[in-house]
Motif scaffolding. Structure first.
Motif, PDB file in Angstrom:
ATOM      1  N   LEU A 155       0.855  -1.365  -0.013  1.00 10.10           N
ATOM      2  CA  LEU A 155      -0.097   0.127  -0.018  1.00 10.10           C
ATOM      3  C   LEU A 155       0.851   1.319   0.048  1.00 10.10           C
ATOM      4  O   LEU A 155       0.447   2.330  -0.527  1.00 10.10           O
ATOM      5  CB  LEU A 155      -0.954  -0.092   1.174  1.00 10.10           C
ATOM      6  N   MET A 156       1.700   1.316   0.704  1.00  8.89           N
ATOM      7  CA  MET A 156       2.775   2.335   0.731  1.00  8.89           C
ATOM      8  C   MET A 156       3.434   2.723  -0.508  1.00  8.89           C
ATOM      9  O   MET A 156       3.780   3.739  -0.956  1.00  8.89           O
ATOM     10  CB  MET A 156       3.927   2.189   1.804  1.00  8.89           C
ATOM     11  N   ARG A 157       3.603   1.814  -1.348  1.00  6.69           N
ATOM     12  CA  ARG A 157       4.082   1.633  -3.000  1.00  6.69           C
ATOM     13  C   ARG A 157       3.224   2.486  -3.679  1.00  6.69           C
ATOM     14  O   ARG A 157       3.571   3.168  -4.789  1.00  6.69           O
ATOM     15  CB  ARG A 157       4.377   0.543  -3.385  1.00  6.69           C
ATOM     16  N   LEU A 158       2.155   2.479  -3.190  1.00  2.00           N
ATOM     17  CA  LEU A 158       0.747   3.181  -4.084  1.00  2.00           C
ATOM     18  C   LEU A 158       0.562   4.458  -3.614  1.00  2.00           C
ATOM     19  O   LEU A 158      -0.249   5.301  -4.293  1.00  2.00           O
ATOM     20  CB  LEU A 158      -0.605   2.300  -3.897  1.00  2.00           C
ATOM     21  N   ALA A 159       1.149   5.074  -2.394  1.00  3.92           N
ATOM     22  CA  ALA A 159       0.943   6.357  -1.878  1.00  3.92           C
ATOM     23  C   ALA A 159       2.066   7.128  -2.144  1.00  3.92           C
ATOM     24  O   ALA A 159       2.944   6.893  -2.723  1.00  3.92           O
ATOM     25  CB  ALA A 159       0.759   6.193  -0.255  1.00  3.92           C
ATOM     26  N   ASP A 160       1.790   8.437  -2.131  1.00  3.07           N
ATOM     27  CA  ASP A 160       2.797   9.709  -2.325  1.00  3.07           C
ATOM     28  C   ASP A 160       3.496   9.607  -0.847  1.00  3.07           C
ATOM     29  O   ASP A 160       3.050  10.009   0.208  1.00  3.07           O
ATOM     30  CB  ASP A 160       1.967  10.909  -2.489  1.00  3.07           C
ATOM     31  N   VAL A 167      -4.499  10.093   3.518  1.00  2.00           N
ATOM     32  CA  VAL A 167      -4.233   9.716   2.482  1.00  2.00           C
ATOM     33  C   VAL A 167      -5.152   8.739   2.094  1.00  2.00           C
ATOM     34  O   VAL A 167      -6.002   8.122   2.714  1.00  2.00           O
ATOM     35  CB  VAL A 167      -2.878   8.647   2.732  1.00  2.00           C
ATOM     36  N   THR A 168      -5.449   8.778   0.747  1.00  2.00           N
ATOM     37  CA  THR A 168      -6.374   7.772   0.137  1.00  2.00           C
ATOM     38  C   THR A 168      -5.646   7.049  -1.098  1.00  2.00           C
ATOM     39  O   THR A 168      -5.344   7.721  -1.955  1.00  2.00           O
ATOM     40  CB  THR A 168      -7.672   8.661  -0.734  1.00  2.00           C
ATOM     41  N   ILE A 169      -5.881   5.682  -0.859  1.00  2.00           N
ATOM     42  CA  ILE A 169      -5.350   4.944  -1.826  1.00  2.00           C
ATOM     43  C   ILE A 169      -6.135   3.918  -2.522  1.00  2.00           C
ATOM     44  O   ILE A 169      -7.002   3.581  -1.935  1.00  2.00           O
ATOM     45  CB  ILE A 169      -4.182   4.036  -1.160  1.00  2.00           C
ATOM     46  N   HIS A 170      -6.139   3.917  -4.110  1.00  2.00           N
ATOM     47  CA  HIS A 170      -6.978   3.130  -4.601  1.00  2.00           C
ATOM     48  C   HIS A 170      -6.242   1.814  -5.104  1.00  2.00           C
ATOM     49  O   HIS A 170      -5.300   1.960  -5.960  1.00  2.00           O
ATOM     50  CB  HIS A 170      -7.391   3.934  -5.918  1.00  2.00           C
ATOM     51  N   LEU A 171      -6.859   0.913  -4.784  1.00  2.00           N
ATOM     52  CA  LEU A 171      -6.285  -0.584  -5.339  1.00  2.00           C
ATOM     53  C   LEU A 171      -6.141  -0.726  -6.709  1.00  2.00           C
ATOM     54  O   LEU A 171      -7.281  -0.373  -7.354  1.00  2.00           O
ATOM     55  CB  LEU A 171      -6.898  -1.781  -4.710  1.00  2.00           C
ATOM     56  N   GLU A 210      -8.169   4.207   3.157  1.00  2.00           N
ATOM     57  CA  GLU A 210      -8.010   5.415   3.551  1.00  2.00           C
ATOM     58  C   GLU A 210      -7.176   5.267   5.011  1.00  2.00           C
ATOM     59  O   GLU A 210      -7.544   4.461   5.820  1.00  2.00           O
ATOM     60  CB  GLU A 210      -9.494   6.045   3.785  1.00  2.00           C
ATOM     61  N   LEU A 211      -6.428   6.193   5.227  1.00  2.64           N
ATOM     62  CA  LEU A 211      -5.592   6.280   6.440  1.00  2.64           C
ATOM     63  C   LEU A 211      -5.413   7.867   6.987  1.00  2.64           C
ATOM     64  O   LEU A 211      -5.384   8.605   5.880  1.00  2.64           O
ATOM     65  CB  LEU A 211      -4.291   5.423   6.378  1.00  2.64           C
ATOM     66  N   ASP A 212      -5.363   7.941   7.928  1.00  5.16           N
ATOM     67  CA  ASP A 212      -4.975   9.489   8.663  1.00  5.16           C
ATOM     68  C   ASP A 212      -3.720   9.915   7.944  1.00  5.16           C
ATOM     69  O   ASP A 212      -3.585  11.135   7.793  1.00  5.16           O
ATOM     70  CB  ASP A 212      -5.316   9.384   9.952  1.00  5.16           C
ATOM     71  N   ASN A 213      -2.605   9.025   8.285  1.00  4.12           N
ATOM     72  CA  ASN A 213      -1.506   9.556   7.537  1.00  4.12           C
ATOM     73  C   ASN A 213      -0.610   8.153   7.471  1.00  4.12           C
ATOM     74  O   ASN A 213      -0.875   7.307   7.867  1.00  4.12           O
ATOM     75  CB  ASN A 213      -0.673  10.565   8.779  1.00  4.12           C
ATOM     76  N   LEU A 214       0.687   8.265   6.633  1.00  4.62           N
ATOM     77  CA  LEU A 214       1.291   7.232   6.430  1.00  4.62           C
ATOM     78  C   LEU A 214       2.097   6.867   7.335  1.00  4.62           C
ATOM     79  O   LEU A 214       2.277   5.620   7.273  1.00  4.62           O
ATOM     80  CB  LEU A 214       2.411   7.796   5.273  1.00  4.62           C
ATOM     81  N   GLU A 215       2.256   7.653   8.663  1.00  6.19           N
ATOM     82  CA  GLU A 215       2.953   6.949   9.601  1.00  6.19           C
ATOM     83  C   GLU A 215       2.341   5.645  10.142  1.00  6.19           C
ATOM     84  O   GLU A 215       2.855   4.956  10.794  1.00  6.19           O
ATOM     85  CB  GLU A 215       3.164   8.110  10.826  1.00  6.19           C
ATOM     86  N   GLN A 216       0.889   5.414   9.992  1.00  5.70           N
ATOM     87  CA  GLN A 216       0.383   4.485  10.538  1.00  5.70           C
ATOM     88  C   GLN A 216       0.726   3.039   9.935  1.00  5.70           C
ATOM     89  O   GLN A 216       1.004   2.161  10.501  1.00  5.70           O
ATOM     90  CB  GLN A 216      -1.288   4.664  10.177  1.00  5.70           C
ATOM     91  N   LEU A 217       1.106   3.161   8.616  1.00  6.06           N
ATOM     92  CA  LEU A 217       1.625   2.096   7.935  1.00  6.06           C
ATOM     93  C   LEU A 217       3.273   2.098   8.203  1.00  6.06           C
ATOM     94  O   LEU A 217       3.613   0.808   8.120  1.00  6.06           O
ATOM     95  CB  LEU A 217       1.249   2.117   6.400  1.00  6.06           C
ATOM     96  N   ILE A 218       3.851   2.957   8.018  1.00  2.00           N
ATOM     97  CA  ILE A 218       5.338   3.140   8.062  1.00  2.00           C
ATOM     98  C   ILE A 218       5.604   2.353   9.336  1.00  2.00           C
ATOM     99  O   ILE A 218       6.549   1.597   9.544  1.00  2.00           O
ATOM    100  CB  ILE A 218       5.859   4.303   8.026  1.00  2.00           C
TER     101      ILE A 218
END
Length: 238
Positions: A155-160, A167-171, A210-218
């Motif tokens: 998912l992080m590879r799909l994000a800015d 952040v909104t990511i479209h599969l 959808e996520l509040d910020n990328l830090e959640q995934l990182i």
């Protein structure tokens, strides 16, 4: 479908104007539907392909007829070019997984340019090495990351990577194919995605994440990896 131009293709940077002129003259641009087979593993290679829009799956079939997915490439990539360095046979099969625009051109055109253009040769070598490093990184992920972390990494590879807020990511393709791309059975993927939602608070609505910020995934996915986000060895899919 895309504003991408041939001269934007990163692996072709350094090619001569004469090459691009010939490519524009002899290249065959086609719109291909989902499910279209572009070529088959070990077929004699005559063309290489430039993906201008859409997604293409590279795979091999196992002895029992299952597919072993090598990669799923987005627009801006080439495929089918490596036979000029090997035995002249395609090392995998290629199938369109979303409606796509593909340009095909003779491998001989690319080979001639590589033989006379050191800048293009070095650029292509650089990209092939980076791709190999990316595959090595994915092997590491298979070893040290659990299934939810691997989904988070994808998912992080799909994000800015510069995003600081929501952040909104479209599969880009269906979840069954995504599971196969990550080396999981569909039921394993579903359980892992549920665990990822529980651990990070991401929200999944169909093909939208959808996520509040990328830090959640990182913080969750990168904790066991030897690299840091954004990973220099893995090509962004953004």
């Amino acid at each position: 479908m895309s504003d991408l131009q041939i001269r934007d293709i990163a692996i072709l940077h350094g090619a001569s104007e004469e090459f691009f002129t010939k490519l524009e003259s002899v290249g065959n641009e086609r719109k291909l539907d989902k499910g279209k087979i572009v070529f088959i593993h070990e077929e004699q290679a005559e063309n290489f392909y430039i993906l201008m829009a859409g997604w293409v799956k590279l795979f091999r079939e196992t002895a029992d007829g299952a597919q072993s997915i090598i990669d799923i490439l987005p627009a801006g990539h080439t495929f089918g070019e490596t036979p000029i360095f090997e035995d002249g046979l395609y090392p995998y099969s290629a199938e369109i997984v979303e409606p796509s625009v593909v340009i095909s051109a003779p491998l001989s055109l690319l080979k001639e340019e590589l033989q006379s253009n050191n800048e293009l040769s070095m650029n292509m070598l650089k990209h092939l090495i980076r791709y190999k490093r990316g595959q090595d990184r994915e092997l590491e992920h298979m070893t040290v990351q659990n299934a939810p972390q691997r989904i988070g990494c994808f998912l992080m590879r799909l994000a800015d990577s510069d995003s600081k807020g929501p952040v909104t990511i479209h599969l880009p393709y269906d979840k069954t194919l995504l599971a196969a791309r990550l080396g999981m059975q569909p039921e394993t993927f579903s359980r892992a995605l549920a665990k990822l939602k529980e651990q990070t608070g991401i929200r999944v609505k169909g093909a939208v994440v959808e996520l509040d910020n990328l830090e959640q995934l990182i913080n969750y996915s990168c904790q066991v990896c030897s690299s840091e986000f954004p990973c220099k060895d893995v090509v962004s899919l953004k």
